[in-house]
Motif scaffolding. Structure first.
Motif, PDB file in Angstrom:
ATOM      1  N   ASN A 134       0.860  -1.188   0.000  1.00 53.37           N
ATOM      2  CA  ASN A 134       0.000   0.000   0.000  1.00 53.37           C
ATOM      3  C   ASN A 134       0.898   1.240   0.000  1.00 53.37           C
ATOM      4  OD1 ASN A 134      -2.040   1.846   0.230  1.00 53.37           O
ATOM      5  ND2 ASN A 134      -2.580   1.335   2.351  1.00 53.37           N
ATOM      6  N   PRO A 135       1.430   1.602  -1.183  1.00 49.70           N
ATOM      7  CA  PRO A 135       2.401   2.702  -1.240  1.00 49.70           C
ATOM      8  C   PRO A 135       1.793   4.089  -1.058  1.00 49.70           C
ATOM      9  CG  PRO A 135       1.986   1.859  -3.436  1.00 49.70           C
ATOM     10  CD  PRO A 135       1.228   0.981  -2.508  1.00 49.70           C
ATOM     11  N   ALA A 136       0.470   4.209  -1.143  1.00 48.57           N
ATOM     12  CA  ALA A 136      -0.169   5.528  -1.019  1.00 48.57           C
ATOM     13  C   ALA A 136      -1.324   5.447  -0.023  1.00 48.57           C
ATOM     14  CB  ALA A 136      -0.648   6.007  -2.386  1.00 48.57           C
ATOM     15  N   PRO A 137      -1.035   5.249   1.269  1.00 45.30           N
ATOM     16  CA  PRO A 137      -2.119   5.086   2.249  1.00 45.30           C
ATOM     17  C   PRO A 137      -2.824   6.405   2.564  1.00 45.30           C
ATOM     18  CG  PRO A 137      -0.002   5.096   3.362  1.00 45.30           C
ATOM     19  CD  PRO A 137       0.289   5.152   1.901  1.00 45.30           C
ATOM     20  N   GLU A 138      -4.135   6.325   2.634  1.00 45.38           N
ATOM     21  CA  GLU A 138      -4.906   7.486   3.102  1.00 45.38           C
ATOM     22  C   GLU A 138      -5.262   7.235   4.560  1.00 45.38           C
ATOM     23  OE1 GLU A 138      -8.085   8.950   0.789  1.00 45.38           O
ATOM     24  OE2 GLU A 138      -7.069   8.667  -1.132  1.00 45.38           O
ATOM     25  N   LEU A 139      -4.247   7.193   5.362  1.00 48.93           N
ATOM     26  CA  LEU A 139      -4.395   6.743   6.743  1.00 48.93           C
ATOM     27  C   LEU A 139      -3.430   7.517   7.632  1.00 48.93           C
ATOM     28  CD1 LEU A 139      -5.131   4.590   8.953  1.00 48.93           C
ATOM     29  CD2 LEU A 139      -3.372   3.146   7.963  1.00 48.93           C
ATOM     30  N   SER A 140      -3.930   8.054   8.748  1.00 54.97           N
ATOM     31  CA  SER A 140      -3.066   8.736   9.723  1.00 54.97           C
ATOM     32  C   SER A 140      -3.645   8.509  11.120  1.00 54.97           C
ATOM     33  CB  SER A 140      -2.974  10.232   9.429  1.00 54.97           C
ATOM     34  OG  SER A 140      -4.228  10.852   9.655  1.00 54.97           O
ATOM     35  N   GLU A 141      -2.873   8.882  12.121  1.00 57.60           N
ATOM     36  CA  GLU A 141      -3.315   8.731  13.517  1.00 57.60           C
ATOM     37  C   GLU A 141      -3.592  10.090  14.128  1.00 57.60           C
ATOM     38  OE1 GLU A 141      -1.089   4.932  15.596  1.00 57.60           O
ATOM     39  OE2 GLU A 141      -0.064   6.836  15.499  1.00 57.60           O
ATOM     40  N   ASN A 142      -4.557  10.122  15.036  1.00 65.55           N
ATOM     41  CA  ASN A 142      -4.717  11.295  15.896  1.00 65.55           C
ATOM     42  C   ASN A 142      -3.680  11.222  17.013  1.00 65.55           C
ATOM     43  OD1 ASN A 142      -6.853  12.250  14.410  1.00 65.55           O
ATOM     44  ND2 ASN A 142      -8.428  11.397  15.766  1.00 65.55           N
ATOM     45  N   GLY A 143      -3.441  12.332  17.654  1.00 69.68           N
ATOM     46  CA  GLY A 143      -2.459  12.363  18.742  1.00 69.68           C
ATOM     47  C   GLY A 143      -2.914  11.540  19.941  1.00 69.68           C
ATOM     48  N   GLU A 144      -1.938  11.011  20.674  1.00 67.01           N
ATOM     49  CA  GLU A 144      -2.245  10.239  21.884  1.00 67.01           C
ATOM     50  C   GLU A 144      -2.742  11.189  22.976  1.00 67.01           C
ATOM     51  OE1 GLU A 144       0.086   7.036  24.721  1.00 67.01           O
ATOM     52  OE2 GLU A 144       1.206   8.705  23.855  1.00 67.01           O
ATOM     53  N   PRO A 145      -3.792  10.807  23.711  1.00 72.07           N
ATOM     54  CA  PRO A 145      -4.266  11.684  24.794  1.00 72.07           C
ATOM     55  C   PRO A 145      -3.226  11.777  25.908  1.00 72.07           C
ATOM     56  CG  PRO A 145      -5.821   9.875  24.351  1.00 72.07           C
ATOM     57  CD  PRO A 145      -4.586   9.594  23.567  1.00 72.07           C
ATOM     58  N   GLY A 146      -3.115  12.953  26.520  1.00 71.57           N
ATOM     59  CA  GLY A 146      -2.195  13.130  27.645  1.00 71.57           C
ATOM     60  C   GLY A 146      -2.751  12.460  28.898  1.00 71.57           C
ATOM     61  N   ILE A 147      -1.847  12.150  29.825  1.00 72.46           N
ATOM     62  CA  ILE A 147      -2.256  11.554  31.107  1.00 72.46           C
ATOM     63  C   ILE A 147      -3.055  12.578  31.896  1.00 72.46           C
ATOM     64  CG2 ILE A 147      -1.426  10.613  33.304  1.00 72.46           C
ATOM     65  CD1 ILE A 147      -0.871   8.762  30.976  1.00 72.46           C
ATOM     66  N   GLU A 148      -4.167  12.153  32.479  1.00 68.95           N
ATOM     67  CA  GLU A 148      -4.928  13.045  33.356  1.00 68.95           C
ATOM     68  C   GLU A 148      -5.171  12.356  34.685  1.00 68.95           C
ATOM     69  OE1 GLU A 148      -8.986  13.932  32.103  1.00 68.95           O
ATOM     70  OE2 GLU A 148      -8.791  12.461  30.507  1.00 68.95           O
ATOM     71  N   ARG A 149      -5.073  13.105  35.754  1.00 75.00           N
ATOM     72  CA  ARG A 149      -5.236  12.514  37.089  1.00 75.00           C
ATOM     73  C   ARG A 149      -5.514  13.617  38.114  1.00 75.00           C
ATOM     74  NH1 ARG A 149       1.073  10.899  37.500  1.00 75.00           N
ATOM     75  NH2 ARG A 149       0.192   8.848  37.855  1.00 75.00           N
ATOM     76  N   TYR A 150      -6.090  13.206  39.228  1.00 70.07           N
ATOM     77  CA  TYR A 150      -6.211  14.098  40.381  1.00 70.07           C
ATOM     78  C   TYR A 150      -5.052  13.790  41.320  1.00 70.07           C
ATOM     79  CZ  TYR A 150     -10.840  15.860  39.191  1.00 70.07           C
ATOM     80  OH  TYR A 150     -11.883  16.498  38.574  1.00 70.07           O
ATOM     81  N   VAL A 151      -4.379  14.826  41.798  1.00 72.25           N
ATOM     82  CA  VAL A 151      -3.275  14.618  42.729  1.00 72.25           C
ATOM     83  C   VAL A 151      -3.511  15.434  43.998  1.00 72.25           C
ATOM     84  CG1 VAL A 151      -1.557  14.098  40.952  1.00 72.25           C
ATOM     85  CG2 VAL A 151      -1.888  16.466  41.655  1.00 72.25           C
ATOM     86  N   SER A 152      -3.023  14.891  45.114  1.00 71.51           N
ATOM     87  CA  SER A 152      -3.083  15.602  46.393  1.00 71.51           C
ATOM     88  C   SER A 152      -1.715  16.198  46.676  1.00 71.51           C
ATOM     89  CB  SER A 152      -3.472  14.644  47.525  1.00 71.51           C
ATOM     90  OG  SER A 152      -4.762  14.143  47.315  1.00 71.51           O
ATOM     91  N   LEU A 153      -1.692  17.475  47.006  1.00 66.51           N
ATOM     92  CA  LEU A 153      -0.451  18.146  47.392  1.00 66.51           C
ATOM     93  C   LEU A 153      -0.470  18.337  48.900  1.00 66.51           C
ATOM     94  CD1 LEU A 153      -0.189  20.940  44.663  1.00 66.51           C
ATOM     95  CD2 LEU A 153       0.490  18.560  44.529  1.00 66.51           C
ATOM     96  N   GLU A 154       0.604  17.945  49.537  1.00 62.74           N
ATOM     97  CA  GLU A 154       0.701  18.045  50.987  1.00 62.74           C
ATOM     98  C   GLU A 154       2.022  18.730  51.308  1.00 62.74           C
ATOM     99  OE1 GLU A 154      -0.567  15.007  54.550  1.00 62.74           O
ATOM    100  OE2 GLU A 154       0.633  14.258  52.906  1.00 62.74           O
ATOM    101  N   LEU A 155       1.951  19.817  52.055  1.00 69.15           N
ATOM    102  CA  LEU A 155       3.166  20.552  52.411  1.00 69.15           C
ATOM    103  C   LEU A 155       3.656  20.086  53.774  1.00 69.15           C
ATOM    104  CD1 LEU A 155       5.172  22.829  51.812  1.00 69.15           C
ATOM    105  CD2 LEU A 155       3.588  24.409  52.896  1.00 69.15           C
ATOM    106  N   LYS A 156       4.905  19.648  53.804  1.00 68.69           N
ATOM    107  CA  LYS A 156       5.523  19.237  55.073  1.00 68.69           C
ATOM    108  C   LYS A 156       6.722  20.158  55.288  1.00 68.69           C
ATOM    109  CE  LYS A 156       3.797  14.578  54.684  1.00 68.69           C
ATOM    110  NZ  LYS A 156       3.999  13.151  54.834  1.00 68.69           N
TER     111      LYS A 156
END
Length: 429
Positions: A134-156
């Motif tokens: 398939n020398p002429a593909p009409e095919l591409s990828e979307n970007g990978e989603p970034g990591i998402e998370r909730y984080v707790s910040l604790e000051l010591k």
């Protein structure tokens, strides 16, 4: 306001989308695919800023979403990688994943950095998918989603020495006379509402940071009184200075105070008992203090050195500060978290794919089938559904993961609705 604990949302930037393009230049026959890859999404990075003292800024901004990478372009041009999003935090911040409770970073030194949420990689352009078949593909990828998370910040708080004791035993007064700190001092319990930090210098030129922590009372480790909110600040200290009111003006027994506070420290964190503790008999200028000190020594079975002082008249402070400085020189730092690294051994770590399924199938109330799972959702987000070749590739990937077979086993028939995220498909035999 002193803020020492907060929960925030972080998301790494999505990768840029790959592009479908072809060379159409004069004198270049059969130019072929020329779609470039997308750029990498930005990481969310926490960096220590020495000038910050609290997590107050996070009260007003709790969401940090990094920018995405630039999309790929024609002529095989790679999209630009996004610049990292740098978030400033005070020294002494511990970052913990809110779901897994795993410590992500312990940030203590100025300029120290840690990546909290990685950005996604850029999607591949169609020139990446060219093959002899398939020398002429009409095919591409979307970007990978970034990591998402909730984080707790604790000051010591970063202090070498922590002052502990019941309310109104003279901790704030002691800090105010040995350093330039100006804590609030008054004749009522819980005058100190937040930890106060001061730098102390001895006569022989040695210096250290001392923290005056809000008064502890019985049951503090389980949430009684104010002290439990700030017990975390003593975890970093190398030497504990236990201040006891020897005047007993409030009707409490000094020895009972000593036992109670040590029990609270032990209940909160057993490792606090490993730290050297200096006993300070304060308010020795008051009547009956000498008798109470003699009685205290009798009850104290251990052979521990006691420093009688008067923070008000500054009596005995010189010897106390020398002893603290000596103890600090002989006491190593205590790691907040166990590190099981063995420096003598050289180990190579391999990460094997777990046998956990890549997807899960459930039924909705309307009888449709619902697909879920981190891997299948990521695959879906990276597929460009505007191109038929990409859709066919996605269908092949699902078949290879065993989704078709699993749906048949669950009773899916031709024409049944299958849902993935907020989208719906028809199951076709």
């Amino acid at each position: 306001m002193f803020v020492d604990q907060v929960k925030v949302y972080v998301k790494g930037g999505d990768g840029g989308n790959g592009m479908v393009a072809f060379r159409r230049e004069k004198y270049v026959p059969k130019g072929g695919p020329a779609g470039g890859d997308g750029g990498k999404g930005a990481d969310v990075i926490f960096e220590v800023e020495e000038g910050l003292r609290t997590l107050m800024d996070f009260r007003y901004q709790r969401h940090f979403k990094a920018p995405r990478g630039e999309h790929g372009m024609s002529k095989n041009q790679h999209g630009k990688n996004a610049e990292p999003m740098v978030v400033k935090v005070p020294p002494g911040t511990v970052v913990t994943d809110d779901d897994t409770k795993q410590v992500i970073a312990d940030l203590t030194e100025h300029g120290q950095r840690a990546v909290i949420a990685h950005g996604g990689r850029g999607g591949r352009g169609n020139s990446r998918f060219a093959t002899p078949a398939n020398p002429a593909p009409e095919l591409s990828e979307n970007g990978e989603p970034g990591i998402e998370r909730y984080v707790s910040l604790e000051l010591k708080v970063l202090a070498d020495v922590g002052l502990v004791g019941f309310p109104s035993v003279g901790k704030s007064t002691l800090l105010s006379v040995v350093s330039s700190a100006k804590p609030k001092i008054a004749e009522y319990h819980f005058t100190t509402l937040v930890p106060n930090l001061g730098v102390v210098e001895t006569e022989d030129g040695r210096s250290f940071a001392m923290a005056d922590l809000p008064g502890l009372i019985e049951g503090a480790h389980s949430g009684v009184g104010l002290g439990h909110q700030f017990l975390r600040h003593i975890e970093r200290t190398r030497v504990i200075v236990h201040v006891i009111d020897m005047s007993a003006l409030e009707g409490r027994d000094p020895y009972e105070d000593y036992v109670t506070i040590n029990e609270e420290l032990k209940e909160y964190n057993l490792r606090l008992t490993e730290r050297p503790q200096i006993i300070v008999a304060n308010k020795m200028d008051m009547p009956e203090a000498e008798e109470n000190l003699a009685e205290f020594k009798e009850k104290l079975n251990e052979d521990l050195k006691i420093f009688p002082i008067s923070a008000l008249t500054r009596e005995g402070l010189r010897e106390l500060l020398f002893e603290i400085a000596d103890q600090l020189e002989n006491t190593p730092e205590f790691p907040l978290f166990d590190e099981e690294a063995v420096p003598e051994e050289h180990r190579v770590m391999y990460q094997f794919e777990t046998e956990a399924p890549n997807f899960a199938i459930s039924r909705d109330s309307d009888g449709s089938y619902v697909l879920s799972g981190e891997k299948i959702e990521k695959l879906f987000k990276m597929t460009d559904f505007s191109r038929e070749e990409s859709v066919r590739r996605f269908a092949r990937q699902l078949r290879g993961m065993g989704v078709d077979e699993a749906l048949r086993e669950r009773g899916a028939k031709d024409g049944d609705i299958v849902k993935l995220l907020e989208y719906e498909f028809e199951f076709i035999e």
